[in-house]
Enzyme design. Structure first.
Site, PDB file in Angstrom:
ATOM      1  N   CYS A  61       0.903  -1.207   0.122  1.00  0.00           N
ATOM      2  CA  CYS A  61       0.111  -0.014  -0.214  1.00  0.00           C
ATOM      3  C   CYS A  61       0.686   0.979   0.020  1.00  0.00           C
ATOM      4  O   CYS A  61       1.304   1.844  -0.678  1.00  0.00           O
ATOM      5  CB  CYS A  61      -1.381  -0.259   1.055  1.00  0.00           C
ATOM      6  SG  CYS A  61      -2.707   1.287   0.751  1.00  0.00           S
ATOM      7  N   GLU A 110      -1.864  -9.366   3.286  1.00  0.00           N
ATOM      8  CA  GLU A 110      -2.087 -10.427   4.653  1.00  0.00           C
ATOM      9  C   GLU A 110      -3.197 -10.158   5.101  1.00  0.00           C
ATOM     10  O   GLU A 110      -3.683 -11.193   5.707  1.00  0.00           O
ATOM     11  CB  GLU A 110      -1.100  -9.257   5.958  1.00  0.00           C
ATOM     12  CG  GLU A 110      -1.750  -7.703   6.041  1.00  0.00           C
ATOM     13  CD  GLU A 110      -1.475  -6.691   4.845  1.00  0.00           C
ATOM     14  OE1 GLU A 110      -1.631  -5.812   5.219  1.00  0.00           O
ATOM     15  OE2 GLU A 110      -0.594  -7.344   3.789  1.00  0.00           O
ATOM     16  N   HIS A 123      -3.412  -5.018   0.303  1.00  0.00           N
ATOM     17  CA  HIS A 123      -3.360  -5.619   1.335  1.00  0.00           C
ATOM     18  C   HIS A 123      -3.211  -7.404   1.431  1.00  0.00           C
ATOM     19  O   HIS A 123      -3.774  -7.359   1.226  1.00  0.00           O
ATOM     20  CB  HIS A 123      -3.675  -5.155   2.263  1.00  0.00           C
ATOM     21  CG  HIS A 123      -3.501  -3.543   2.927  1.00  0.00           C
ATOM     22  ND1 HIS A 123      -3.042  -3.430   3.631  1.00  0.00           N
ATOM     23  CD2 HIS A 123      -4.009  -2.813   2.050  1.00  0.00           C
ATOM     24  CE1 HIS A 123      -2.413  -1.819   4.274  1.00  0.00           C
ATOM     25  NE2 HIS A 123      -3.789  -1.334   3.096  1.00  0.00           N
TER      26      HIS A 123
END
Length: 540
Positions: free
Chosen positions: A380, A516, A514
């Protein structure tokens, strides 16, 4: 008919209700039940989107674009079920809806009160979607006794009456402190917590006892006697090395059996927990280590990067190699000390974030990773800063920056076209709303077939979650690509650059999304697997 399990907490906050809720869900899944998990947060913020990560931890984002509490990340990581906007609610949302209804005259001029109007909206949220599942698990944020939580406890008390007892189960997580000076576990805080819960009309069916020491028979018997529950429903929740051990630990404590028995539902004697046993086995096989630097500005509170941390644990399980995270505060980094701060790491990550603080230190780190050929992952803001660093030091655009930080710069990173109105820095005002004004949720992306990121994913089309306002400025595409920076991932509408990578580098990838948010212990995210693999290869 859906059964409802309400999970509450007592004594102190941060005991791990989210992990306990997720573990219960994982066990019920293993028994073949379909479920959904909801989080009810009593704070008055509409959502955590405008809250500081240092106070609240990370903001988790769902596929459909909700900014939610980080516990929804735990729910997904343990169950594989994608959370939705309708799985999270706050008092801010409840009261906003209530006041809108009152202004519209929905209450026909009557007095609007906490009971029944607020509690009715809470119950409406809880009951929504009950036809789809066998179990609805609802975690109540905060701690019993908190004044802001009272409407939620009243709502779940009412549901216990309205849905009939055989369809509702109350699970209460408490702390059993250990006094080292007396070498004794103390049950009194739990007794008082349950007394508080019972004073508002809720009798817990199961008590989860969190503590650092093993709960012995005498303590279980005492808790059962004074809290008015069966001794077998007093469940040990001892501290563990890995949160992914908890489903197995709860199973050994027969928590899944006690839940299903209490609700008169069938229990599998040969329940398949092989996924969790495999994870535990892989933990025991971990050898060696690899050092990964996380360069950010929220390092004092690591829950700010909770999904990122867990993603590296998943990659650790995959490679059976310990991933040692080295936390580096970007505010303390300069060109003169970056080598000293990062000299022993095998990989560098610059994660997401907002605001100008610490940005120049991150840019120095990115330059170090690029020039020294150290594996680098930008996420990001990390991608945006990688673009700025490349523009300054390769394209020689000295004034290259993002309009988030400098509205008069050469804006290689700029506000999105459809976000200009109300977000331009020149139009900032005290009255402008900033919550929920980003590109949020899941978007599709096409990867170049010969790129490093395509090799990592093993596919051409991906779908990942976003949370940002600023984008790569498409006016500079040709300049970057002709100088060795590959724009390896583009949105399907060809509007946004989603990923970049440096051609002459072993592993330098940065993404606008993102990754994750979608990693799981039984399905580690391919970017983290590939990144850690490259970092391991740097070790002599």
């Amino acid at each position: 008919m859906a059964r409802f399990i309400f999970i509450t907490g007592g004594v102190v906050s941060s005991l791990g209700k989210g992990i306990s809720t997720s573990s219960i869900a994982a066990l019920l899944q293993a028994h073949g039940y379909k479920l959904r998990i909801k989080k009810l947060d009593p704070y008055l913020n509409v959502d955590p989107g405008t809250m500081s990560p240092l106070q609240h931890g990370e903001v988790f984002v769902t596929d459909d674009g909700a900014e939610t509490d980080m516990d929804l990340g735990h729910y997904e990581r343990f169950t594989g079920i994608a959370s939705r906007k309708s799985d999270s609610v706050t008092s801010g949302q409840i009261y906003s809806k209530l006041l809108a209804k009152e202004r519209a005259g929905d209450y026909l001029g009557g007095t609007v009160q906490v009971i029944p109007h607020v509690t009715d909206l809470i119950k409406e949220f809880i009951l929504d979607g009950k036809e789809e599942v066998d179990f609805m698990l609802c975690e109540i944020g905060g701690t019993v006794g908190d004044i802001e939580g009272l409407p939620y406890f009243e709502a779940i008390r009412q549901l216990g009456y309205e849905l009939e007892k055989e369809n509702v189960l109350y699970v209460h997580l408490t702390l059993i402190p250990y006094l080292r000076s007396a070498s004794e576990l103390k049950t009194k805080p739990t007794q008082h917590s349950v007394k508080e819960l019972r004073s508002i009309g809720i009798q817990p069916d199961i008590i989860l006892c969190r503590g650092e020491k093993k709960l012995m028979h005498n303590e279980r018997k005492k808790i059962g006697l004074f809290c008015n529950i069966k001794e077998e429903n007093v469940i040990q929740s001892q501290d563990v090395n890995s949160i992914y051990d908890i489903p197995l630990d709860y199973h050994e404590e027969r928590l899944d059996y006690q839940i299903l028995k209490s609700l008169n539902l069938p229990y599998k004697q040969d329940v398949d927990l092989s996924v969790w046993r495999s994870i535990k086995n892989n933990q025991s096989l971990i050898q060696g280590r690899v050092k990964i630097a996380i360069v950010g500005k929220y390092d004092s509170y690591q829950d700010s990067y909770k999904s990122l941390i867990e993603s590296f644990k998943h990659a650790e399980l995959f490679h059976k190699r310990k991933v040692e995270l080295v936390w580096v505060n970007s505010e303390n980094l300069t060109a003169s000390n970056v080598v000293e701060k990062l000299k022993n790491v095998n990989g560098i990550v610059v994660p997401g974030g907002f605001g100008k603080r610490g940005v120049e230190g991150k840019i120095e780190v990115i330059k170090f990773a690029r020039t020294q050929k150290i594996p680098f992952l930008g996420i990001c803001l990390g991608m945006q800063l990688a673009v700025i660093e490349y523009a300054r030091n390769v394209l020689n655009l000295e004034n290259a920056n993002s309009t988030e930080f400098d509205i008069h710069c050469q804006n290689v990173i700029d506000i999105m076209d459809d976000q200009i109105e109300g977000n331009n820095l020149e139009k900032l005002s005290e009255t402008r709303e900033i919550g929920g004004t980003m590109r949020l949720g899941s978007y599709k992306c096409q990867l170049k077939t010969n790129s490093k990121i395509h090799k990592a994913y093993g596919k051409t089309f991906i779908e990942e979650r976003h949370r940002h306002r600023y984008e790569f400025n498409g006016d500079f595409k040709k300049s970057f690509e002709s100088s060795g920076l590959s724009l390896a991932g583009i949105s399907l509408d060809n509007k946004y650059v989603e990923t970049i990578e440096v051609d002459e580098h072993p592993w330098f990838i940065a993404v606008q999304f993102h990754p994750e948010y979608k990693s799981k212990p039984f399905e580690p995210h391919p970017l983290f697997v590939s990144f850690v693999d490259c970092a391991i290869k740097t070790i002599a």
